[in-house]
Design a protein around this motif. Structure first.
Motif, PDB file in Angstrom:
ATOM      1  N   ALA A 125      -7.869   0.299  -5.092  1.00 12.42           N
ATOM      2  CA  ALA A 125      -6.977   0.105  -3.933  1.00 12.42           C
ATOM      3  C   ALA A 125      -6.712  -1.268  -3.545  1.00 12.42           C
ATOM      4  O   ALA A 125      -5.670  -1.484  -3.068  1.00 12.42           O
ATOM      5  N   LEU A 126      -7.829  -1.903  -3.263  1.00  6.92           N
ATOM      6  CA  LEU A 126      -7.590  -3.432  -2.665  1.00  6.92           C
ATOM      7  C   LEU A 126      -6.629  -4.181  -3.634  1.00  6.92           C
ATOM      8  O   LEU A 126      -5.964  -5.075  -3.240  1.00  6.92           O
ATOM      9  N   TYR A 127      -7.057  -3.955  -4.990  1.00  6.46           N
ATOM     10  CA  TYR A 127      -6.195  -4.800  -5.945  1.00  6.46           C
ATOM     11  C   TYR A 127      -4.771  -4.243  -5.961  1.00  6.46           C
ATOM     12  O   TYR A 127      -3.990  -5.200  -5.937  1.00  6.46           O
ATOM     13  N   LEU A 128      -4.545  -3.242  -5.578  1.00  4.84           N
ATOM     14  CA  LEU A 128      -3.247  -2.715  -5.617  1.00  4.84           C
ATOM     15  C   LEU A 128      -2.327  -3.493  -4.295  1.00  4.84           C
ATOM     16  O   LEU A 128      -1.220  -3.734  -4.407  1.00  4.84           O
ATOM     17  N   LEU A 129      -3.084  -3.497  -3.394  1.00  2.00           N
ATOM     18  CA  LEU A 129      -2.403  -3.874  -2.171  1.00  2.00           C
ATOM     19  C   LEU A 129      -2.372  -5.483  -2.490  1.00  2.00           C
ATOM     20  O   LEU A 129      -1.288  -6.115  -2.018  1.00  2.00           O
ATOM     21  N   ALA A 130      -3.269  -6.295  -2.849  1.00  2.00           N
ATOM     22  CA  ALA A 130      -3.244  -7.817  -3.090  1.00  2.00           C
ATOM     23  C   ALA A 130      -2.038  -8.084  -4.229  1.00  2.00           C
ATOM     24  O   ALA A 130      -1.539  -8.721  -4.099  1.00  2.00           O
ATOM     25  N   ALA A 131      -1.948  -7.104  -5.165  1.00  2.00           N
ATOM     26  CA  ALA A 131      -1.024  -7.285  -6.093  1.00  2.00           C
ATOM     27  C   ALA A 131       0.584  -7.430  -5.612  1.00  2.00           C
ATOM     28  O   ALA A 131       1.177  -8.262  -6.336  1.00  2.00           O
ATOM     29  N   PHE A 132       0.616  -6.612  -4.519  1.00  2.00           N
ATOM     30  CA  PHE A 132       1.912  -6.745  -4.039  1.00  2.00           C
ATOM     31  C   PHE A 132       2.296  -7.463  -2.923  1.00  2.00           C
ATOM     32  O   PHE A 132       3.141  -7.232  -2.118  1.00  2.00           O
ATOM     33  N   ALA A 133       1.119  -8.241  -2.659  1.00  2.00           N
ATOM     34  CA  ALA A 133       1.130  -8.975  -1.397  1.00  2.00           C
ATOM     35  C   ALA A 133       2.327 -10.093  -1.370  1.00  2.00           C
ATOM     36  O   ALA A 133       2.654 -10.540  -0.080  1.00  2.00           O
ATOM     37  N   GLY A 134       2.646 -10.399  -2.590  1.00  2.00           N
ATOM     38  CA  GLY A 134       3.485 -11.530  -2.515  1.00  2.00           C
ATOM     39  C   GLY A 134       4.974 -11.095  -2.439  1.00  2.00           C
ATOM     40  O   GLY A 134       5.402 -10.208  -1.725  1.00  2.00           O
ATOM     41  N   ASP A 135       5.805 -11.697  -3.604  1.00  2.00           N
ATOM     42  CA  ASP A 135       7.393 -11.258  -3.637  1.00  2.00           C
ATOM     43  C   ASP A 135       7.219  -9.942  -4.421  1.00  2.00           C
ATOM     44  O   ASP A 135       7.452  -9.922  -5.508  1.00  2.00           O
ATOM     45  N   ALA A 136       7.234  -9.003  -3.481  1.00  2.00           N
ATOM     46  CA  ALA A 136       6.980  -7.737  -4.131  1.00  2.00           C
ATOM     47  C   ALA A 136       8.347  -7.081  -4.833  1.00  2.00           C
ATOM     48  O   ALA A 136       8.472  -6.564  -5.870  1.00  2.00           O
ATOM     49  N   ARG A 137       9.624  -7.714  -4.239  1.00  2.00           N
ATOM     50  CA  ARG A 137      10.854  -7.357  -4.836  1.00  2.00           C
ATOM     51  C   ARG A 137      10.988  -8.004  -6.345  1.00  2.00           C
ATOM     52  O   ARG A 137      11.113  -7.007  -7.067  1.00  2.00           O
ATOM     53  N   GLN A 138      10.691  -9.112  -6.459  1.00  2.00           N
ATOM     54  CA  GLN A 138      10.922  -9.940  -7.877  1.00  2.00           C
ATOM     55  C   GLN A 138      10.032  -9.259  -8.862  1.00  2.00           C
ATOM     56  O   GLN A 138      10.342  -8.983 -10.059  1.00  2.00           O
ATOM     57  N   ILE A 139       8.812  -9.146  -8.377  1.00  2.00           N
ATOM     58  CA  ILE A 139       7.763  -8.472  -9.095  1.00  2.00           C
ATOM     59  C   ILE A 139       7.968  -7.007  -9.503  1.00  2.00           C
ATOM     60  O   ILE A 139       8.069  -6.785 -10.928  1.00  2.00           O
ATOM     61  N   GLY A 140       8.631  -6.166  -8.661  1.00  2.00           N
ATOM     62  CA  GLY A 140       9.105  -4.912  -8.804  1.00  2.00           C
ATOM     63  C   GLY A 140      10.159  -4.867  -9.738  1.00  2.00           C
ATOM     64  O   GLY A 140      10.313  -4.082 -10.812  1.00  2.00           O
ATOM     65  N   ASN A 141      11.015  -5.775  -9.564  1.00  2.00           N
ATOM     66  CA  ASN A 141      12.271  -5.895 -10.892  1.00  2.00           C
ATOM     67  C   ASN A 141      11.842  -5.945 -11.970  1.00  2.00           C
ATOM     68  O   ASN A 141      12.476  -5.499 -13.051  1.00  2.00           O
ATOM     69  N   ALA A 142      10.973  -7.032 -12.391  1.00  2.00           N
ATOM     70  CA  ALA A 142      10.258  -7.392 -13.608  1.00  2.00           C
ATOM     71  C   ALA A 142       9.633  -6.233 -14.142  1.00  2.00           C
ATOM     72  O   ALA A 142       9.706  -5.956 -15.388  1.00  2.00           O
ATOM     73  N   LEU A 143       8.768  -5.410 -13.241  1.00  2.00           N
ATOM     74  CA  LEU A 143       8.121  -4.168 -13.770  1.00  2.00           C
ATOM     75  C   LEU A 143       9.261  -3.226 -14.015  1.00  2.00           C
ATOM     76  O   LEU A 143       8.779  -2.505 -15.139  1.00  2.00           O
ATOM     77  N   ALA A 144      10.202  -2.810 -13.451  1.00  2.00           N
ATOM     78  CA  ALA A 144      11.245  -1.806 -13.818  1.00  2.00           C
ATOM     79  C   ALA A 144      11.975  -1.946 -15.060  1.00  2.00           C
ATOM     80  O   ALA A 144      12.409  -1.247 -15.557  1.00  2.00           O
ATOM     81  N   ALA A 145      11.829  -3.235 -15.696  1.00  2.00           N
ATOM     82  CA  ALA A 145      12.420  -3.432 -16.888  1.00  2.00           C
ATOM     83  C   ALA A 145      11.725  -2.782 -18.143  1.00  2.00           C
ATOM     84  O   ALA A 145      12.246  -2.540 -19.067  1.00  2.00           O
TER      85      ALA A 145
END
Length: 325
Positions: free
Chosen positions: A19-39
Motif C-alpha cells: 500500500a505504501l509503495y502504491l502511494l509513493a509511486a504516484f506521489a510525483g507527476d501522476a498524470r504523465q505516469i498514468g498516460n504512459a501506463l495507459a499505453a
C-alpha cells in the motif's frame, strides 16, 4: 497455531508495504505516469504477467528437484502452493522471509536443515544468474562496469568458498574450540549443518544446471521490461532491456533492502534515462516492471498463503499437512 502466530505479522507487513509503495509511486507527476501506463494494452499486460509466471514456474521446478534430491516426495500442486506462499514475504531483507516454506515442508518430514539448504542454494544461484545477465548491461553503461565486475568477482569467490567440501568440517572444528564468545559456536554449528546439506545441491553438474535455469528464469523478466517499453512506444534492444533489468535487480539484491525497494527502482529509472528514455516514461516503465514482477509475486504469495491457512484451519489445523509417505 504457532505457524499462524509467525505468519500473520509478516503478511500484514507485506500488505502495508504494498500500500505504501502504491502511494509513493504516484506521489510525483501522476498524470504523465498514468498516460504512459495507459499505453499498455490488456493483451500486452497479460503477456508480461505470463513471463513473470514463467519465471516462478522455472524456479519452482528447480526447487522441487532439490527437494526430491533430499528424498522427499510432496504432491506437486500442494508443493507449488508452498513455494508461492513464500513470495508473500519477498519484501524482506535478502528475501529471507521466503524461507517460510520450511514451516510447510516440516510436516512432510523435511528437516529445517534440508529446506534451508535448498533455500540458500536457490538464493545463491539466483544472484549469480542475475549477475551473469548484468555483465552485458554493464558494458552498455561504463559508470556501472566496476560495480558489476566487483560484484561478480565477489559472488564467484563466495560460491567457490561455499562449494569447498572441507568447509563444513572446518566450521565444526572451529565450533568445538573453547571460545570466549558464547554465541559463536552454536552459530558455526548451524552453519556447518546447513553447508553439509547444501553439498548435495552444489556438485558441479547440479550447480551449473541450477544456474542455467536461473539465467533463463530471470531473463524472462528482463524481456518483460523490453515488452513494457515497446508497449510505451520506446525502441530499445532486447539485450539492453535485459541488461538494465539485471543491473538494477543486482544492485537491489546486494543492498539487502527489503525486496531491493528503492535501490532497484532508482537504478532502473536512471539507466533507462541514460539509454535515451524520457523521464516520465522511464518512471512509468520502472513502476510497471516492479508491479508485474515483485508485487505480482507478493500478491500471488498472499493468495497462496491465505488458501493454505484457510485450508489447514478448516481441517483440524495441521491434519492435512501430515506426511504423505
Amino acid at each position: 497455531m504457532s505457524r499462524q502466530k509467525h505468519l500473520r505479522p509478516l503478511a500484514i507487513t507485506a500488505v502495508l508495504a504494498m500500500a505504501l509503495y502504491l502511494l509513493a509511486a504516484f506521489a510525483g507527476d501522476a498524470r504523465q505516469i498514468g498516460n504512459a501506463l495507459a499505453a499498455i494494452t490488456w493483451p500486452q499486460l497479460a503477456l508480461i504477467l505470463g513471463l513473470s509466471l514463467l519465471n516462478y514456474a522455472l524456479r519452482f521446478l528447480r526447487w522441487q528437484y532439490y527437494v526430491v534430491l533430499f528424498g522427499h516426495q510432496i504432491p506437486r500442486l500442494r508443493h507449488f502452493a508452498y513455494y508461492l506462499a513464500g513470495f508473500a514475504f519477498t519484501v524482506t531483507p535478502g528475501k529471507a522471509g521466503e524461507a517460510v516454506r520450511s514451516l510447510y515442508l516440516k510436516p512432510h518430514g523435511m528437516g529445517y536443515a534440508e529446506s534451508l539448504a535448498a533455500f540458500f542454494v536457490e538464493r545463491l544461484l539466483d544472484v549469480l544468474a542475475i549477475a551473469a545477465l548484468a555483465l552485458g548491461g554493464a558494458w552498455l553503461f561504463p559508470n556501472y562496469r566496476t560495480f558489476v565486475l566487483l560484484s561478480c568477482l565477489g559472488l564467484i569467490t563466495f560460491t567457490w568458498l561455499m562449494v569447498r567440501p572441507e568447509l563444513p568440517d572446518r566450521l565444526e572444528a572451529w565450533a568445538a574450540r573453547p571460545l570466549h564468545l558464547r554465541q559463536l559456536p552454536p552459530v558455526l554449528q548451524r552453519l556447518a549443518k546447513l553447508l553439509h546439506a547444501s553439498t548435495l545441491l552444489l556438485t558441479t553438474r547440479k550447480l551449473y544446471g541450477g544456474l542455467a535455469i536461473g539465467i533463463l528464469a530471470w531473463a524472462t523478466e528482463g524481456f518483460a521490461l523490453y515488452l513494457i517499453l515497446k508497449g510505451m512506444n520506446v525502441t530499445l534492444p532486447v539485450g539492453t532491456a535485459i541488461g538494465i533489468y539485471a543491473v538494477s535487480v543486482l544492485a537491489g539484491a546486494l543492498s539487502f533492502l527489503p525486496g531491493g525497494l528503492g535501490g532497484t527502482e532508482a537504478i532502473m529509472g536512471l539507466l533507462l534515462i541514460l539509454a535515451g528514455v524520457g523521464s516520465s516514461t522511464a518512471i512509468a516503465a520502472t513502476l510497471l516492471c516492479r508491479f508485474t514482477t515483485l508485487w505480482f509475486a507478493v500478491l500471488i504469495g498472499l493468495l497462496a498463503l491465505l488458501g493454505l491457512e484457510v485450508g489447514s484451519g478448516s481441517n483440524a489445523r495441521l491434519a492435512p499437512l501430515a506426511p504423505d509417505r
